[in-house]
Design an enzyme around this catalytic site. Sequence first.
Site, PDB file in Angstrom:
ATOM      1  N   ASN A   1       0.859  -1.178   0.000  1.00 44.01           N
ATOM      2  CA  ASN A   1       0.000   0.000   0.000  1.00 44.01           C
ATOM      3  C   ASN A   1       0.900   1.235   0.000  1.00 44.01           C
ATOM      4  OD1 ASN A   1       0.730   0.635   2.744  1.00 44.01           O
ATOM      5  ND2 ASN A   1      -0.827  -0.804   3.466  1.00 44.01           N
ATOM      6  N   LEU A   2       0.304   2.397  -0.107  1.00 36.39           N
ATOM      7  CA  LEU A   2       1.100   3.617  -0.256  1.00 36.39           C
ATOM      8  C   LEU A   2       1.983   3.865   0.963  1.00 36.39           C
ATOM      9  CD1 LEU A   2       1.779   6.062  -1.996  1.00 36.39           C
ATOM     10  CD2 LEU A   2      -0.161   7.265  -0.943  1.00 36.39           C
TER      11      LEU A   2
ATOM     12  N   GLU B   1       3.284   1.644   3.002  1.00 36.25           N
ATOM     13  CA  GLU B   1       4.389   0.684   2.971  1.00 36.25           C
ATOM     14  C   GLU B   1       5.421   1.079   1.923  1.00 36.25           C
ATOM     15  OE1 GLU B   1       1.703  -3.205   4.329  1.00 36.25           O
ATOM     16  OE2 GLU B   1       1.993  -2.714   2.199  1.00 36.25           O
TER      17      GLU B   1
ATOM     18  N   ASP C   1      -5.994  -7.990   1.030  1.00 38.67           N
ATOM     19  CA  ASP C   1      -6.060  -9.430   0.771  1.00 38.67           C
ATOM     20  C   ASP C   1      -6.976  -9.733  -0.413  1.00 38.67           C
ATOM     21  OD1 ASP C   1      -4.378  -9.966   2.923  1.00 38.67           O
ATOM     22  OD2 ASP C   1      -6.045 -10.060   4.329  1.00 38.67           O
TER      23      ASP C   1
END
Length: 353
Positions: free
Chosen positions: A139-140, A142, A208
């Site tokens: 995600n952004l 991370e 997920d």
Amino acid sequence: AINIASLGGQVRLIGLIGDDEPGRTLENLLTKHNVTCKFEHLQGFPTITKLRIISRQQQLLRMDFENGFPEFAGERLLKIYKQHLNWANVIILSDYLKGTLNNVKNLIELAQQSGSIVLVDPKQQNFTTYQGANLITPNLVELEAVVGKCPDDSTLFHQGMRLIEEHQLGALLVTRGEKGMSLLQPNKKPTHLPTHAREVYDVTGAGDTVISVLAIGLASGLSLIQATQLSNIAAGIVVGKLGTATVSLEELEHAVCEQWTPNKGLVTESALLSLAKAAKNQGETLVFTNGCFDILHAGHVAYLQDASRLGDRLIVAINTDKTVRDLKGPERPINPLKQRSAVLAALACVDWV
């Protein structure tokens, strides 16, 4: 895993659980949802458990009960992994930094040797660990923890492409919350997809859902862009549900029809069949009628309006020019099929022609 199974995919889940009641409950629930479990049961380690406190459809608190598996060597788990490599078209490595994937680089290399596609949901900030993966899905937050702030699409593209080159990645898919997602591939323009969420109740498990729908899409022969588009639509569905949710095949079909097929008007036969199936799955009532409609008049309109009130969707089939001639004589039709179809499709009471 349940996301994949709910969409008709065959899935085998490999991992670690404790030899305890939560572990047995987890395995039983997964089995009931058609997931084949290949777990290693560890003595002395409790199964990781997450408890969510919800009030008035809002998550207030999450409590995690875990010790992880920091000293887990993984020889037996690696043996199980090797046994099932040749069975899988696509492999998902979901790295939650609990110790299960301490040697994730080796798992990627083995998958490459078997010819499987490798997708990784990364949590480590050292992306060297994921070198050679076909796709990683940070995600952004991370991603920015690794490359620094990405305030705009241009920065995101250049930083993402640098990561791809440095770590020999096949592609990078960045999920960006309300901004949708961005797919980056070597030597290609970036693909930015807006979010499809209408209402957001709970983002739990959205990542997920993205990687699982990506996996089943690629395993089914879709291109990476097509699979990404499908996963984006699926994520928009699950965030509209409360709690950890999955997306069904019927929900996905309906959303795809809404997204990629006209909601009203002229449609092909194959598109009509898909739309009709999706409408039925949503509990809608279909009404069907047909005719020549050569010279459309007030009586035709009133008839079609009455027909539309009998259900949720009105389908109108229209005679070809040849059948009109057979029915009404050689001087008919006055208006050819294309014009008659266009007039019918413009009526507010008609859904599909």
